[in-house]
Design an enzyme around this catalytic site. Structure first.
Site, PDB file in Angstrom:
ATOM      1  N   THR A  85      11.322  10.626  -1.831  1.00  0.00           N
ATOM      2  CA  THR A  85      11.665  11.394  -0.628  1.00  0.00           C
ATOM      3  C   THR A  85      12.314  10.443   0.362  1.00  0.00           C
ATOM      4  OG1 THR A  85       9.405  11.025   0.175  1.00  0.00           O
ATOM      5  CG2 THR A  85       9.828  13.116  -0.910  1.00  0.00           C
ATOM      6  N   THR A 125       5.374  11.356  -0.814  1.00  0.00           N
ATOM      7  CA  THR A 125       5.099  11.324   0.631  1.00  0.00           C
ATOM      8  C   THR A 125       6.010  12.344   1.302  1.00  0.00           C
ATOM      9  OG1 THR A 125       4.560   8.995   0.439  1.00  0.00           O
ATOM     10  CG2 THR A 125       5.059   9.808   2.654  1.00  0.00           C
ATOM     11  N   PHE A 152      -1.450   5.834  -2.454  1.00  0.00           N
ATOM     12  CA  PHE A 152      -1.481   4.741  -1.474  1.00  0.00           C
ATOM     13  C   PHE A 152      -1.151   3.393  -2.108  1.00  0.00           C
ATOM     14  CE2 PHE A 152      -4.406   8.082  -0.135  1.00  0.00           C
ATOM     15  CZ  PHE A 152      -3.936   8.358   1.144  1.00  0.00           C
ATOM     16  N   ARG A 154       0.376  -0.057  -3.382  1.00  0.00           N
ATOM     17  CA  ARG A 154       1.290  -1.072  -2.860  1.00  0.00           C
ATOM     18  C   ARG A 154       2.073  -1.665  -4.022  1.00  0.00           C
ATOM     19  NH1 ARG A 154      -3.378  -4.869  -1.350  1.00  0.00           N
ATOM     20  NH2 ARG A 154      -4.103  -3.774  -3.184  1.00  0.00           N
ATOM     21  N   ASN A 215       0.628   4.888   6.586  1.00  0.00           N
ATOM     22  CA  ASN A 215       1.802   4.013   6.634  1.00  0.00           C
ATOM     23  C   ASN A 215       2.242   3.735   8.075  1.00  0.00           C
ATOM     24  OD1 ASN A 215       1.838   3.618   3.931  1.00  0.00           O
ATOM     25  ND2 ASN A 215       3.763   4.685   3.527  1.00  0.00           N
ATOM     26  N   PHE A 256      -2.364  -7.211   7.482  1.00  0.00           N
ATOM     27  CA  PHE A 256      -1.179  -6.612   8.125  1.00  0.00           C
ATOM     28  C   PHE A 256      -1.010  -7.068   9.563  1.00  0.00           C
ATOM     29  CE2 PHE A 256       1.194  -3.693   5.417  1.00  0.00           C
ATOM     30  CZ  PHE A 256       0.515  -3.970   4.255  1.00  0.00           C
ATOM     31  N   CYS A 267       9.200   2.369   1.663  1.00  0.00           N
ATOM     32  CA  CYS A 267       8.190   3.291   2.216  1.00  0.00           C
ATOM     33  C   CYS A 267       8.040   3.184   3.724  1.00  0.00           C
ATOM     34  CB  CYS A 267       6.849   3.031   1.540  1.00  0.00           C
ATOM     35  SG  CYS A 267       6.949   3.233  -0.247  1.00  0.00           S
ATOM     36  N   ARG A 336      14.990  -2.604  -1.294  1.00  0.00           N
ATOM     37  CA  ARG A 336      15.284  -1.516  -0.362  1.00  0.00           C
ATOM     38  C   ARG A 336      14.892  -1.928   1.065  1.00  0.00           C
ATOM     39  NH1 ARG A 336      12.220   3.349  -3.078  1.00  0.00           N
ATOM     40  NH2 ARG A 336      10.899   1.625  -3.721  1.00  0.00           N
TER      41      ARG A 336
HETATM   42  C1  UGA Z   1       3.265   0.507   1.534  1.00  0.00           C
HETATM   43  C2  UGA Z   1       1.773   0.718   1.854  1.00  0.00           C
HETATM   44  O1  UGA Z   1       1.144  -0.535   2.070  1.00  0.00           O
HETATM   45  C3  UGA Z   1       1.079   1.445   0.702  1.00  0.00           C
HETATM   46  O2  UGA Z   1      -0.279   1.716   1.026  1.00  0.00           O
HETATM   47  C4  UGA Z   1       1.817   2.762   0.441  1.00  0.00           C
HETATM   48  O3  UGA Z   1       1.240   3.478  -0.646  1.00  0.00           O
HETATM   49  C5  UGA Z   1       3.270   2.475   0.115  1.00  0.00           C
HETATM   50  O4  UGA Z   1       3.873   1.774   1.223  1.00  0.00           O
HETATM   51  C6  UGA Z   1       3.953   3.773  -0.122  1.00  0.00           C
HETATM   52  O5  UGA Z   1       4.037   4.589   0.806  1.00  0.00           O
HETATM   53  O6  UGA Z   1       4.325   4.069  -1.269  1.00  0.00           O
HETATM   54  P1  UGA Z   1       4.612  -1.297   0.065  1.00  0.00           P
HETATM   55  O7  UGA Z   1       5.870  -0.613   0.494  1.00  0.00           O
HETATM   56  O8  UGA Z   1       4.430  -1.688  -1.352  1.00  0.00           O
HETATM   57  O9  UGA Z   1       3.329  -0.366   0.416  1.00  0.00           O
HETATM   58  O10 UGA Z   1       4.560  -2.610   0.943  1.00  0.00           O
HETATM   59  P2  UGA Z   1       3.512  -3.317   1.908  1.00  0.00           P
HETATM   60  O11 UGA Z   1       2.646  -4.247   1.170  1.00  0.00           O
HETATM   61  O12 UGA Z   1       2.878  -2.302   2.771  1.00  0.00           O
HETATM   62  O13 UGA Z   1       4.502  -4.207   2.792  1.00  0.00           O
HETATM   63  C7  UGA Z   1       5.497  -3.583   3.608  1.00  0.00           C
HETATM   64  C8  UGA Z   1       6.287  -4.598   4.382  1.00  0.00           C
HETATM   65  O14 UGA Z   1       5.498  -5.111   5.439  1.00  0.00           O
HETATM   66  C9  UGA Z   1       6.781  -5.805   3.610  1.00  0.00           C
HETATM   67  O15 UGA Z   1       8.140  -6.010   3.948  1.00  0.00           O
HETATM   68  C10 UGA Z   1       5.910  -6.935   4.093  1.00  0.00           C
HETATM   69  O16 UGA Z   1       6.569  -8.176   4.038  1.00  0.00           O
HETATM   70  C11 UGA Z   1       5.650  -6.517   5.517  1.00  0.00           C
HETATM   71  N1  UGA Z   1       4.403  -7.082   6.096  1.00  0.00           N
HETATM   72  C12 UGA Z   1       3.195  -6.781   5.546  1.00  0.00           C
HETATM   73  C13 UGA Z   1       4.490  -7.876   7.221  1.00  0.00           C
HETATM   74  O17 UGA Z   1       5.592  -8.155   7.744  1.00  0.00           O
HETATM   75  N2  UGA Z   1       3.346  -8.374   7.777  1.00  0.00           N
HETATM   76  C14 UGA Z   1       2.123  -8.104   7.255  1.00  0.00           C
HETATM   77  O18 UGA Z   1       1.108  -8.569   7.818  1.00  0.00           O
HETATM   78  C15 UGA Z   1       2.047  -7.296   6.116  1.00  0.00           C
END
Ligand code: UGA
Length: 455
Positions: A85, A125, A152, A154, A215, A256, A267, A336
């Protein structure tokens, strides 16, 4: 149970293989024939630890197969919808075209069940209201029930998050009258539920909102600490120390809360925008106005890295810059909305000679930005650089030796865009070291005490 998974992108492919791992008979469907061929051959279309193993185990056991033909789904008892989506091309909202198209194609084969109980479970989502709309459409068919069961997972932990989730959310039309469909989904997840995983039953809209709220909260937490990083840059304070100290409060928690170049991926960025758009459509836009600022803080961090490059090099035109990292986060080949690639592309547009390196994501990076110079080997990528930008914190970059690295580059200048390097070690090795939200030189030299207002 006989299960179909419609849409075998990241989420769907992992879900399909995980359901086979739980012992079910699974068929995955996608309109992308190339992807189906890859998966059928036991090849993962993306980098995800542990995925290839469960994919091949399912295929070898005959419990998992893939198709492009909806007719082959006709005898499944449970259908999962795991379509992408993405953000709409014309605005912030979610593009539900693929989801609705899949529901339409599925509706054509569902009558073959001749009224036997059949469950359609949405995992994508979506904005609140989507599940009810689909249910109104599909439940007209005899025996068909719809549930919403957000995911959910990752990236990088997708298999673990699917087979060992923090909780399972079941969205139903009527939480007090959904025993049949709840029992069916319980049977699907029996192997997970027996490990005492919490299972929460709630209405459709609530389940949809749980996912986007989760999210949005994660994005807000990251942008909060990145906003504090901006304050640190204005005061000479160190955001990594603030983050550590805040994280020790159990109510806040340390996860986070890592400041840096911000969040990207398929996402978080698009989900907060879709959440804003959906709230506005519902007349509740004010409630989520702060998410615009969450998005803006996140974008500003990328721009800040470009500014730092200019501060360190002067005009960047013609200068050699090496970007460490292309993936939106480590242990992923997903590019992405990658902060690293956006910085690389902005600097390229400004005339810099940018070289991007990454352990896994270079093929995807090159596909996304044609003409971008990519070098797989880190040593080669660093050779001759006048500025190094660490923008995705892969372990091998976190562990770079500042002394040895200084021998490779043309000039020892580095920006730590993820707050993972030791400023002292790098400065001692002769590097001009800048980081987001951290002092430009040891705090004692730079901290400017604001004058006290003695009133
Ligand atoms: C995220 C959510 O964490 C999942 O729970 C969710 O299921 C998923 O989206 C989704 O909707 O499908 P994801 O996209 O795999 O998962 O990535 P994250 O681990 O959440 O990281 C997202 C971004 O935040 C990355 O670019 C990471 O580098 C950044 N980040 C993360 C930070 O800049 N600081 C932090 O402390 C943590």
């Amino acid at each position: 149970m006989k299960i179909s998974v419609i849409g075998v992108g990241y989420l769907g492919a992992v879900h399909a293989a995980s359901m086979a791992e739980l012992g079910h008979d699974v068929i995955g469907l996608d309109v992308d024939a190339r992807r189906i061929d890859l998966l059928s051959a036991g090849e993962a279309p993306f980098h995800e630890p542990g995925f290839t193993e469960i994919l091949r185990r399912g295929l070898d056991a005959g419990r998992l197969r893939f198709t492009t033909d909806y007719a082959e789904l006709a005898d499944a008892e449970v259908h999962f919808l795991s379509l992408g989506t993405p953000q709409r091309a014309d605005g912030f909202g979610a593009d539900l075209t693929a989801l609705h198209a899949a529901a339409g194609s599925l509706a054509e084969v569902l009558p073959a069940r001749a009224g036997r109980p059949t469950l359609v479970v949405g995992k994508s989502t979506v904005p609140a209201g989507t599940a009810r709309g689909l249910a109104d459409r599909l439940e007209r068919l005899e025996g068909v029930r719809v549930m919403w069961n957000p995911e959910f997972l990752r990236e990088g932990f997708a298999v673990k998050d699917t087979l060992d989730p923090d909780r399972l959310v079941y969205g139903v039309r009527d939480p007090d009258g959904a025993d049949t469909e709840i029992a069916m989904l319980d049977e699907v997840y029996a192997g997970i539920l027996e490990r005492d995983v919490e299972r929460l039953v709630m209405g459709f809209e609530t389940a949809e909102l749980v996912k986007v709220s989760a999210n949005a909260f994660l994005a807000t937490k990251i942008s909060f600490i990145n906003a504090i990083a901006e304050l640190c840059e204005a005061t000479g304070a160190d955001v990594t120390d603030i983050s550590r100290a805040l994280g020790m409060d159990d109510r806040i928690g340390s996860k986070f809360l890592r400041a840096g170049v911000g969040f990207g991926g398929g996402c978080l960025p698009k989900d907060i925008r879709a959440f804003i758009a959906s709230a506005e459509d519902l007349g509740a836009g004010q409630a989520l106005g702060f998410l615009r600022e969450v998005d803006a803080v996140n974008q500003r961090r990328r721009v800040r890295v470009v500014e730092l490059a200019r501060e360190m090099l002067g005009p960047v035109r013609g200068r050699r810059i090496t970007v460490l990292g292309a993936a939106f986060k480590p242990d992923s080949d997903d590019v992405r909305d990658s902060p690293a690639l956006e910085v690389a592309s902005r600097l390229t547009s400004a005339g810099a000679h940018v070289t991007v390196t990454d352990p896994e994501a270079l093929a995807n990076a090159a596909r996304r930005f044609e003409g971008m110079t990519t070098v797989a080997d880190t040593t080669e990528a660093l050779r001759g650089a006048e500025l190094v930008l660490l923008l995705t914190e892969w372990r091998e970059y976190r562990e770079l030796d500042p002394v040895a690295t200084a021998q490779l580059v043309a000039a020892p200048r580095i920006v730590d865009g993820r707050g993972v390097l030791s400023p002292r070690d790098w400065r001692e090795a002769g590097w001009e070291f800048r980081a987001l939200g951290r002092p430009d030189a040891p705090a004692a030299d730079t901290a400017s005490a604001p004058e006290l207002a003695l009133s």
